[in-house]
Write a protein that holds these residues in place. Structure first.
Motif, PDB file in Angstrom:
ATOM      1  N   TRP A  79       0.792  -1.217   0.000  1.00  0.00           N
ATOM      2  CA  TRP A  79       0.000   0.000   0.000  1.00  0.00           C
ATOM      3  C   TRP A  79       0.833   1.280   0.000  1.00  0.00           C
ATOM      4  O   TRP A  79       0.275   2.372  -0.038  1.00  0.00           O
ATOM      5  CB  TRP A  79      -0.914   0.033   1.212  1.00  0.00           C
ATOM      6  N   ASP A  80       2.150   1.198   0.058  1.00  0.00           N
ATOM      7  CA  ASP A  80       2.979   2.398   0.160  1.00  0.00           C
ATOM      8  C   ASP A  80       2.701   3.389  -0.958  1.00  0.00           C
ATOM      9  O   ASP A  80       2.588   3.013  -2.123  1.00  0.00           O
ATOM     10  CB  ASP A  80       4.469   2.037   0.174  1.00  0.00           C
ATOM     11  N   GLN A  81       2.585   4.636  -0.577  1.00  0.00           N
ATOM     12  CA  GLN A  81       2.399   5.770  -1.486  1.00  0.00           C
ATOM     13  C   GLN A  81       1.233   5.609  -2.466  1.00  0.00           C
ATOM     14  O   GLN A  81       1.422   5.679  -3.681  1.00  0.00           O
ATOM     15  CB  GLN A  81       3.701   6.066  -2.235  1.00  0.00           C
ATOM     16  N   PRO A  82       0.025   5.435  -1.946  1.00  0.00           N
ATOM     17  CA  PRO A  82      -1.125   5.360  -2.851  1.00  0.00           C
ATOM     18  C   PRO A  82      -1.403   6.710  -3.488  1.00  0.00           C
ATOM     19  O   PRO A  82      -1.086   7.756  -2.915  1.00  0.00           O
ATOM     20  CB  PRO A  82      -2.268   4.948  -1.914  1.00  0.00           C
ATOM     21  N   GLY A  83      -1.990   6.673  -4.666  1.00  0.00           N
ATOM     22  CA  GLY A  83      -2.376   7.902  -5.354  1.00  0.00           C
ATOM     23  C   GLY A  83      -3.855   8.186  -5.228  1.00  0.00           C
ATOM     24  O   GLY A  83      -4.306   9.302  -5.486  1.00  0.00           O
ATOM     25  N   ALA A  84      -4.628   7.167  -4.811  1.00  0.00           N
ATOM     26  CA  ALA A  84      -6.080   7.320  -4.671  1.00  0.00           C
ATOM     27  C   ALA A  84      -6.609   6.194  -3.786  1.00  0.00           C
ATOM     28  O   ALA A  84      -5.936   5.172  -3.600  1.00  0.00           O
ATOM     29  CB  ALA A  84      -6.757   7.285  -6.037  1.00  0.00           C
ATOM     30  N   LEU A  85      -7.817   6.396  -3.273  1.00  0.00           N
ATOM     31  CA  LEU A  85      -8.421   5.425  -2.366  1.00  0.00           C
ATOM     32  C   LEU A  85      -9.884   5.215  -2.712  1.00  0.00           C
ATOM     33  O   LEU A  85     -10.638   6.171  -2.916  1.00  0.00           O
ATOM     34  CB  LEU A  85      -8.327   5.941  -0.922  1.00  0.00           C
ATOM     35  N   ARG A 108      -4.418   6.061   4.802  1.00  0.00           N
ATOM     36  CA  ARG A 108      -3.822   7.397   4.934  1.00  0.00           C
ATOM     37  C   ARG A 108      -2.472   7.363   5.641  1.00  0.00           C
ATOM     38  O   ARG A 108      -1.638   8.233   5.408  1.00  0.00           O
ATOM     39  CB  ARG A 108      -4.786   8.349   5.644  1.00  0.00           C
ATOM     40  N   SER A 109      -2.255   6.369   6.480  1.00  0.00           N
ATOM     41  CA  SER A 109      -0.954   6.262   7.162  1.00  0.00           C
ATOM     42  C   SER A 109       0.159   5.860   6.192  1.00  0.00           C
ATOM     43  O   SER A 109       1.332   5.956   6.521  1.00  0.00           O
ATOM     44  CB  SER A 109      -1.031   5.252   8.307  1.00  0.00           C
ATOM     45  N   LYS A 110      -0.207   5.440   4.984  1.00  0.00           N
ATOM     46  CA  LYS A 110       0.766   4.962   3.997  1.00  0.00           C
ATOM     47  C   LYS A 110       1.154   6.032   2.980  1.00  0.00           C
ATOM     48  O   LYS A 110       1.905   5.757   2.056  1.00  0.00           O
ATOM     49  CB  LYS A 110       0.209   3.748   3.237  1.00  0.00           C
ATOM     50  N   THR A 111       0.627   7.242   3.136  1.00  0.00           N
ATOM     51  CA  THR A 111       0.943   8.298   2.184  1.00  0.00           C
ATOM     52  C   THR A 111       1.604   9.479   2.879  1.00  0.00           C
ATOM     53  O   THR A 111       1.322   9.751   4.042  1.00  0.00           O
ATOM     54  CB  THR A 111      -0.323   8.774   1.425  1.00  0.00           C
ATOM     55  N   LEU A 112       2.471  10.143   2.165  1.00  0.00           N
ATOM     56  CA  LEU A 112       3.109  11.354   2.671  1.00  0.00           C
ATOM     57  C   LEU A 112       2.307  12.588   2.290  1.00  0.00           C
ATOM     58  O   LEU A 112       2.477  13.655   2.869  1.00  0.00           O
ATOM     59  CB  LEU A 112       4.532  11.480   2.109  1.00  0.00           C
ATOM     60  N   SER A 113       1.436  12.446   1.322  1.00  0.00           N
ATOM     61  CA  SER A 113       0.666  13.572   0.803  1.00  0.00           C
ATOM     62  C   SER A 113      -0.540  13.871   1.696  1.00  0.00           C
ATOM     63  O   SER A 113      -1.255  12.943   2.096  1.00  0.00           O
ATOM     64  CB  SER A 113       0.169  13.261  -0.614  1.00  0.00           C
ATOM     65  N   PRO A 114      -0.782  15.153   1.971  1.00  0.00           N
ATOM     66  CA  PRO A 114      -1.987  15.492   2.739  1.00  0.00           C
ATOM     67  C   PRO A 114      -3.255  15.386   1.875  1.00  0.00           C
ATOM     68  O   PRO A 114      -4.359  15.392   2.394  1.00  0.00           O
ATOM     69  CB  PRO A 114      -1.741  16.941   3.162  1.00  0.00           C
ATOM     70  N   HIS A 115      -3.075  15.291   0.557  1.00  0.00           N
ATOM     71  CA  HIS A 115      -4.211  15.219  -0.372  1.00  0.00           C
ATOM     72  C   HIS A 115      -4.235  13.857  -1.058  1.00  0.00           C
ATOM     73  O   HIS A 115      -3.449  13.600  -1.953  1.00  0.00           O
ATOM     74  CB  HIS A 115      -4.108  16.316  -1.436  1.00  0.00           C
ATOM     75  N   LEU A 116      -5.126  13.002  -0.615  1.00  0.00           N
ATOM     76  CA  LEU A 116      -5.297  11.689  -1.231  1.00  0.00           C
ATOM     77  C   LEU A 116      -6.714  11.621  -1.778  1.00  0.00           C
ATOM     78  O   LEU A 116      -7.677  11.545  -1.004  1.00  0.00           O
ATOM     79  CB  LEU A 116      -5.073  10.566  -0.210  1.00  0.00           C
ATOM     80  N   ASN A 145     -14.833  13.277   5.968  1.00  0.00           N
ATOM     81  CA  ASN A 145     -13.510  12.676   5.792  1.00  0.00           C
ATOM     82  C   ASN A 145     -12.881  13.014   4.441  1.00  0.00           C
ATOM     83  O   ASN A 145     -11.912  12.377   4.024  1.00  0.00           O
ATOM     84  CB  ASN A 145     -13.593  11.156   5.979  1.00  0.00           C
ATOM     85  N   GLY A 146     -13.445  13.994   3.756  1.00  0.00           N
ATOM     86  CA  GLY A 146     -12.873  14.456   2.491  1.00  0.00           C
ATOM     87  C   GLY A 146     -13.027  13.478   1.339  1.00  0.00           C
ATOM     88  O   GLY A 146     -12.216  13.453   0.420  1.00  0.00           O
ATOM     89  N   LEU A 147     -14.086  12.665   1.383  1.00  0.00           N
ATOM     90  CA  LEU A 147     -14.328  11.676   0.344  1.00  0.00           C
ATOM     91  C   LEU A 147     -15.608  12.019  -0.413  1.00  0.00           C
ATOM     92  O   LEU A 147     -16.518  12.638   0.131  1.00  0.00           O
ATOM     93  CB  LEU A 147     -14.477  10.275   0.953  1.00  0.00           C
ATOM     94  N   GLU A 148     -15.676  11.579  -1.651  1.00  0.00           N
ATOM     95  CA  GLU A 148     -16.891  11.717  -2.449  1.00  0.00           C
ATOM     96  C   GLU A 148     -17.680  10.414  -2.290  1.00  0.00           C
ATOM     97  O   GLU A 148     -17.094   9.334  -2.273  1.00  0.00           O
ATOM     98  CB  GLU A 148     -16.513  11.952  -3.914  1.00  0.00           C
TER      99      GLU A 148
END
Length: 186
Positions: A79-85, A108-116, A145-148
């Motif tokens: 799951w490291d560095q996902p681009g989308a969920l 979310r714990s697997k991404t460095l980006s605040p915007h997933l 939770n910032g999801l659609e």
């Protein structure tokens, strides 16, 4: 014309329809798995999504994850560095909805980006008489939770493509914002 690639984690409890949604999307609705077999490893499917009015596309690497806790340790390494969920729950199963909080935290714990870019998908809407999670409740949780939010019925082939198209568009939009930001620095 830009072609982007995004690793999309598809997560949720077991038997909510994650694999079916991925298979339907990948095959444009032509393949509905009639025999259910539990996903025991991360299965990756690839599908290119055209972004309307741009000529651009996003290649989604859909990482269909097992829903059983015993597989989580093995799964999280992929799951490291996902681009989308894409979080999926069963609208007839309150527990699968409640579990979305832990799935969201794990991804979310697997991404460095605040915007997933992410979507919440309430599946199995064809079973309306057994519904345990109301649409408004799910929409509110997703928004907070910032999801659609999307509702689907994989069995009835309803809306199965919309969550993934929205993810591709959101990922593309995030890319466009970053390009504009870098150009403004020059």
């Amino acid at each position: 014309m830009v072609k982007l690639s995004a690793k999309c984690i598809v997560a949720g409890d077991t038997a909510v329809g994650k694999s079916t949604l991925v298979q339907l999307f990948r095959s444009d609705g032509s393949h509905f798995p009639k025999n259910y077999s539990m996903t025991a490893t991360v299965e990756v499917s690839v599908k290119t999504v055209q972004i309307p009015d741009t000529g651009d596309s996003v290649e989604l690497f859909l990482c269909d994850s097992p829903g059983k806790a015993i597989f989580y340790e093995m799964t999280e390494k992929l799951w490291d560095q996902p681009g989308a969920l894409c979080l999926v729950f069963d609208v007839t199963n309150e527990s699968s909805f409640s579990s979305c909080t832990k799935w969201l935290q794990r991804v979310r714990s697997k991404t460095l980006s605040p915007h997933l870019p992410g979507v919440l998908v309430g599946n199995k809407t064809d079973m309306a008489g057994l519904r345990a999670v109301e649409k408004g409740q799910a929409e509110e949780w997703a928004a907070s939770n910032g999801l659609e939010y999307f509702e689907t019925s994989a069995k009835e082939l309803e809306n199965f493509e919309r969550p993934f198209q929205a993810l591709a568009k959101a990922f593309h939009h995030l890319y466009q914002e970053r390009v504009e930001h870098f150009q403004s620095l020059v």
